[in-house]
Design an enzyme around this catalytic site. Structure first.
Site, PDB file in Angstrom:
ATOM      1  N   LYS A 179    -128.762 -41.762 -20.117  1.00  0.00           N
ATOM      2  CA  LYS A 179    -129.434 -43.061 -20.193  1.00  0.00           C
ATOM      3  C   LYS A 179    -128.717 -44.072 -19.293  1.00  0.00           C
ATOM      4  O   LYS A 179    -129.334 -44.773 -18.497  1.00  0.00           O
ATOM      5  CB  LYS A 179    -129.398 -43.547 -21.651  1.00  0.00           C
ATOM      6  CG  LYS A 179    -130.088 -44.860 -21.899  1.00  0.00           C
ATOM      7  CD  LYS A 179    -129.703 -45.490 -23.232  1.00  0.00           C
ATOM      8  CE  LYS A 179    -129.857 -44.555 -24.405  1.00  0.00           C
ATOM      9  NZ  LYS A 179    -129.830 -45.282 -25.712  1.00  0.00           N
TER      10      LYS A 179
ATOM     11  N   ASN B  39    -133.218 -54.873 -35.060  1.00  0.00           N
ATOM     12  CA  ASN B  39    -133.215 -55.592 -33.794  1.00  0.00           C
ATOM     13  C   ASN B  39    -134.201 -55.006 -32.773  1.00  0.00           C
ATOM     14  O   ASN B  39    -134.960 -55.738 -32.129  1.00  0.00           O
ATOM     15  CB  ASN B  39    -131.776 -55.531 -33.267  1.00  0.00           C
ATOM     16  CG  ASN B  39    -131.604 -56.306 -32.019  1.00  0.00           C
ATOM     17  OD1 ASN B  39    -131.892 -57.491 -31.993  1.00  0.00           O
ATOM     18  ND2 ASN B  39    -131.170 -55.635 -30.978  1.00  0.00           N
TER      19      ASN B  39
ATOM     20  N   SER C 206    -126.205 -54.816 -21.629  1.00  0.00           N
ATOM     21  CA  SER C 206    -124.765 -54.793 -21.935  1.00  0.00           C
ATOM     22  C   SER C 206    -123.960 -54.749 -20.639  1.00  0.00           C
ATOM     23  O   SER C 206    -122.930 -55.424 -20.513  1.00  0.00           O
ATOM     24  CB  SER C 206    -124.411 -53.553 -22.768  1.00  0.00           C
ATOM     25  OG  SER C 206    -124.695 -53.766 -24.130  1.00  0.00           O
TER      26      SER C 206
ATOM     27  N   THR D 167    -133.470 -54.305 -25.756  1.00  0.00           N
ATOM     28  CA  THR D 167    -133.964 -52.938 -25.998  1.00  0.00           C
ATOM     29  C   THR D 167    -135.467 -52.955 -26.258  1.00  0.00           C
ATOM     30  O   THR D 167    -136.223 -52.164 -25.676  1.00  0.00           O
ATOM     31  CB  THR D 167    -133.212 -52.282 -27.179  1.00  0.00           C
ATOM     32  OG1 THR D 167    -131.813 -52.513 -27.015  1.00  0.00           O
ATOM     33  CG2 THR D 167    -133.489 -50.801 -27.256  1.00  0.00           C
TER      34      THR D 167
ATOM     35  N   LYS E 142    -120.049 -42.963 -27.540  1.00  0.00           N
ATOM     36  CA  LYS E 142    -120.695 -43.437 -28.769  1.00  0.00           C
ATOM     37  C   LYS E 142    -119.680 -43.339 -29.895  1.00  0.00           C
ATOM     38  O   LYS E 142    -118.764 -42.519 -29.835  1.00  0.00           O
ATOM     39  CB  LYS E 142    -121.899 -42.554 -29.104  1.00  0.00           C
ATOM     40  CG  LYS E 142    -122.929 -43.239 -29.953  1.00  0.00           C
ATOM     41  CD  LYS E 142    -123.888 -44.043 -29.116  1.00  0.00           C
ATOM     42  CE  LYS E 142    -124.826 -44.869 -29.952  1.00  0.00           C
ATOM     43  NZ  LYS E 142    -125.915 -45.429 -29.138  1.00  0.00           N
TER      44      LYS E 142
ATOM     45  N   LYS F  96    -119.385 -46.113 -22.250  1.00  0.00           N
ATOM     46  CA  LYS F  96    -120.188 -47.249 -22.727  1.00  0.00           C
ATOM     47  C   LYS F  96    -121.214 -46.736 -23.707  1.00  0.00           C
ATOM     48  O   LYS F  96    -121.924 -45.768 -23.425  1.00  0.00           O
ATOM     49  CB  LYS F  96    -120.909 -47.908 -21.529  1.00  0.00           C
ATOM     50  CG  LYS F  96    -121.739 -49.111 -21.919  1.00  0.00           C
ATOM     51  CD  LYS F  96    -120.888 -50.352 -22.051  1.00  0.00           C
ATOM     52  CE  LYS F  96    -121.553 -51.468 -22.835  1.00  0.00           C
ATOM     53  NZ  LYS F  96    -121.379 -51.348 -24.320  1.00  0.00           N
TER      54      LYS F  96
ATOM     55  N   GLN G 232    -126.529 -40.867 -24.260  1.00  0.00           N
ATOM     56  CA  GLN G 232    -126.097 -42.131 -23.645  1.00  0.00           C
ATOM     57  C   GLN G 232    -125.644 -41.916 -22.208  1.00  0.00           C
ATOM     58  O   GLN G 232    -125.874 -42.755 -21.337  1.00  0.00           O
ATOM     59  CB  GLN G 232    -124.949 -42.725 -24.484  1.00  0.00           C
ATOM     60  CG  GLN G 232    -124.661 -44.184 -24.206  1.00  0.00           C
ATOM     61  CD  GLN G 232    -125.579 -45.119 -24.961  1.00  0.00           C
ATOM     62  OE1 GLN G 232    -125.832 -44.944 -26.143  1.00  0.00           O
ATOM     63  NE2 GLN G 232    -126.098 -46.131 -24.282  1.00  0.00           N
TER      64      GLN G 232
ATOM     65  N   GLY H  16    -123.251 -52.506 -30.273  1.00  0.00           N
ATOM     66  CA  GLY H  16    -123.857 -52.215 -31.571  1.00  0.00           C
ATOM     67  C   GLY H  16    -124.799 -51.026 -31.526  1.00  0.00           C
ATOM     68  O   GLY H  16    -125.125 -50.492 -30.463  1.00  0.00           O
ATOM     69  N   ASP H  17    -125.217 -50.595 -32.697  1.00  0.00           N
ATOM     70  CA  ASP H  17    -126.266 -49.591 -32.887  1.00  0.00           C
ATOM     71  C   ASP H  17    -126.716 -49.823 -34.335  1.00  0.00           C
ATOM     72  O   ASP H  17    -126.496 -50.923 -34.874  1.00  0.00           O
ATOM     73  CB  ASP H  17    -125.718 -48.172 -32.631  1.00  0.00           C
ATOM     74  CG  ASP H  17    -126.816 -47.128 -32.436  1.00  0.00           C
ATOM     75  OD1 ASP H  17    -127.311 -46.981 -31.320  1.00  0.00           O
ATOM     76  OD2 ASP H  17    -127.188 -46.460 -33.429  1.00  0.00           O
TER      77      ASP H  17
HETATM   78  N1  GLU Z   1    -126.767 -48.613 -29.031  1.00  0.00           N
HETATM   79  C1  GLU Z   1    -127.526 -48.940 -27.862  1.00  0.00           C
HETATM   80  C2  GLU Z   1    -128.045 -47.670 -27.210  1.00  0.00           C
HETATM   81  O1  GLU Z   1    -128.343 -46.705 -27.899  1.00  0.00           O
HETATM   82  C3  GLU Z   1    -126.805 -49.883 -26.926  1.00  0.00           C
HETATM   83  C4  GLU Z   1    -125.477 -49.442 -26.418  1.00  0.00           C
HETATM   84  C5  GLU Z   1    -124.723 -50.504 -25.605  1.00  0.00           C
HETATM   85  O2  GLU Z   1    -125.231 -51.587 -25.395  1.00  0.00           O
HETATM   86  O3  GLU Z   1    -123.624 -50.163 -25.188  1.00  0.00           O
HETATM   87  O4  GLU Z   1    -128.227 -47.571 -26.027  1.00  0.00           O
END
Ligand code: GLU
Length: 461
Positions: free
Chosen positions: A129, A256, A393, A225, A141, A105, A126, A180-181
Site C-alpha cells: 500500500k 473514522n 500521514s 482514508t 504495523k 510506516k 501496508q 492509528g488504526d
Molecule cells: N492504519 C492506517 C492504514 O491501514 C494508516 C496508517 C498510517 O497512517 O501510518 O493504512
C-alpha cells in the site's frame, strides 16, 4: 486452475504459478496457524505469476521469499493499573516489515482480536500500500490485544503510556513511524506522543502521525482514508461513464474511516442508507444523518443502536445480522478484515452491486473477491483504495520535517492527486499484464515491483 479448501474451509479457485507454490508452502509452514497472514500472502503470490514470467531475476534474487519475511518482529509485555488499582497484562506488538522505500510506516491497532498473525497480515499489506502512494515510506504495523471498550480516559492514558515505555526504543522519525488504526485515534496518539517526548526529551514531531492539530498534526488526516477511498471509487465509476450521483451506498463501520467515507459520498451526490458497528447496523431510507452519527461516535462514544432511538421514524436498527443484506449499488466496507463473506458477496451481486471500495484492510474474503470478479463488479482492493490515510500521514511527516503546516485545501489537493495516480497506476498495470479492469492484480503487481526494485538495488540485506 484447480479447487482447494482454504484456511477457513471454503472451496476456492487457485491459480498459483508452479514456481511460486513452493514459496507459499514454506510461508504457510513457518508461520503456522496465522490464517490472516496466509490469506494476504496467498493473494499477492497469486498475482505474481505474470511478473516472474517477465522478470525471472526476482526469483534468482529470492526477492519474494525476502518480501514475505518481516525484517524485525517485536513482542512485549504491557502492564498497567485500572482505576481500581488492579493490575492487567496485555501483549504489545510491532512488526517492522520492510524498509526498502523508507522508514517503517503503519498504524497501531488496539483490539482484543490482535495477535501476531493479524499484525503480520496488516504489515505485509501496508508494505505494498505504502509503495503505491509513491511516497518514501516502508511498511510496518503494531498494536495490542488491549480492549479499549468501556475503559475510562485515565485507564486509556495509563495503557498508552505503558505501551510506549517499551515501544519508544524501536521508533524514530527515520526508523519507524506509527499512527492509528482500529481502537487508536487522536486521543491515543496524543498520549503516546506525550510519553515518547517525555522518555526521549526530544520534540520529534515526525515520530508519530495522526497527531492533533494543536501539536503538529496535518489538516485532512482524519478525513483522508474515507475521502481517498471515495475518490478511488469515483475514478473507477468514471471508467464506465457513471458517478455516485443518486446511487444507493452502504458503508459498514462507524469509525473514522466510515464517517469520512459517508461525508464524501454524500458530497458527490450518493445516498448513504446504512452503517454499522460491531453490535449491529442501522438502515435509514431517508439517508443517514451524518451529524447524528458523528455526535454518537465522536462525542458520546456510544453504540450505533442509539441512532435509531434518537432519529425516530424512518430509521431502524438490526442487532447482529449482515449489513450486506441491504440492497445497494456501491458498497464501502470500512470496518474490519473478512467482514464480507462469499454469501454476502452473492447477495450483493444479486441486489445489483456495481462497485466496491475497500476502506478497511482485507474486508473481503477470497471467495467474495472471486464472486465480485466473475460478476464484473468494479472492485477496489484496500491496499490501493484505502491508501489515502497513510499517504496523508506521509504528508504530515513532510510538514513536520520542514516545520511547516499546510492548509486543508493544499493537503486535500495533494491527496486527490495521489489517489488519482494510484487508480491510474493500478489500471495501467492490469492492462500491461493482460488483465484490464482487474484492480487486484494491478495493485499487487505495481506495489510488488516498486518494493522489489528497491530491494534489488540495496543488495542481499
Ligand atoms: N492504519 C492506517 C492504514 O491501514 C494508516 C496508517 C498510517 O497512517 O501510518 O493504512
Amino acid at each position: 486452475m484447480n479447487g482447494e479448501f482454504d484456511e477457513r474451509g471454503s472451496l476456492r479457485v487457485v491459480s498459483i504459478d508452479d514456481k511460486l507454490q513452493p514459496i507459499l508452502t514454506e510461508v504457510l509452514r513457518r508461520n503456522a496457524g496465522e490464517a490472516e497472514f496466509h490469506q494476504a500472502v496467498r493473494e499477492v503470490l497469486e498475482s505474481l505469476g505474470r511478473v516472474i514470467a517477465k522478470h525471472p531475476h526476482y526469483l534468482d534474487q529470492a526477492l519474494i521469499e525476502r518480501i514475505c519475511e518481516p525484517e524485525r518482529q517485536i513482542i512485549f509485555r504491557v502492564p498497567w493499573h485500572d482505576d481500581k488499582g488492579q493490575i492487567h497484562i496485555n501483549r504489545g506488538f510491532r512488526v517492522q516489515f520492510n524498509s526498502a522505500l523508507g522508514p517503517y510506516k503503519g498504524g497501531l491497532r488496539f483490539h482484543p482480536s490482535v495477535n501476531v498473525g493479524i499484525i503480520k497480515f496488516l504489515g505485509f499489506e501496508q508494505t505494498f500500500k505504502n509503495a503505491l502512494t509513491s511516497l518514501p515510506i516502508g511498511g510496518g504495523k503494531g498494536g495490542s490485544d488491549f480492549d479499549p471498550k468501556g475503559r475510562s480516559e485515565t485507564e486509556i492514558m495509563r495503557f498508552c503510556q505503558s505501551f510506549m515505555t517499551e515501544l519508544f526504543r524501536h521508533l524514530g522519525e527515520y526508523t519507524d513511524v506509527p499512527a492509528g488504526d482500529i481502537g487508536v485515534g487522536g486521543r491515543e496518539i496524543g498520549f503516546m506522543f506525550g510519553q515518547y517526548k517525555r522518555l526521549t526529551n526530544r520534540y520529534e514531531a515526525g515520530v508519530l502521525t495522526g497527531k492533533g492539530l494543536a501539536y503538529g498534526g496535518s489538516r485532512a488526516r482524519k478525513e483522508a482514508t474515507g475521502y481517498g477511498n471515495t475518490w478511488f471509487v469515483e475514478s473507477m465509476l468514471a471508467t464506465r461513464g457513471t458517478t455516485f450521483e443518486g446511487k444507493r451506498v452502504v458503508v459498514s463501520g462507524s469509525g473514522n474511516v466510515a464517517i469520512y467515507t459517508m461525508e464524501k459520498v454524500m458530497d458527490l451526490g450518493g445516498k448513504v442508507i446504512a452503517c454499522s458497528d460491531s453490535g449491529g447496523y442501522v438502515v435509514d431510507e431517508n439517508g443517514i444523518d451524518l451529524g447524528l452519527v458523528k455526535e454518537i461516535k465522536e462525542v458520546r462514544r456510544a453504540r450505533i443502536s442509539e441512532y435509531a432511538r434518537l432519529r425516530g421514524t424512518g430509521a431502524h436498527y438490526i442487532a447482529g445480522g449482515s449489513i450486506w443484506d441491504v440492497p445497494c449499488e456501491v458498497a464501502m466496507p470500512s470496518a474490519t478484515q473478512n467482514e464480507i463473506t462469499g454469501k454476502d458477496a452473492r447477495t450483493l451481486v444479486k441486489n445489483g452491486l456495481v462497485a466496491l471500495g475497500e476502506g478497511a484492510n482485507m474486508p473481503s474474503t477470497p471467495d467474495a473477491i472471486q464472486i465480485f470478479r466473475s460478476a464484473g463488479v468494479l472492485f477496489a482492493p484496500g491496499k490501493a483504495a484505502n491508501a489515502g490515510g497513510v499517504a496523508t500521514s506521509a504528508l504530515e511527516m513532510q510538514q513536520n520535517a520542514s516545520r511547516d503546516s499546510w492548509t486543508s485545501e493544499q493537503t486535500q489537493t495533494r491527496l486527490a492527486g495521489i489517489m488519482r495516480s494510484i487508480h491510474d497506476t493500478c489500471a495501467a498495470t492490469a492492462e500491461e499484464y493482460g488483465a484490464p479492469g482487474d484492480y487486484v492484480l494491478g495493485a499487487n503487481i505495481a506495489g510488488f515491483v516498486k518494493v522489489a526494485e528497491a530491494m534489488n538495488a540495496l543488495g542481499v540485506i
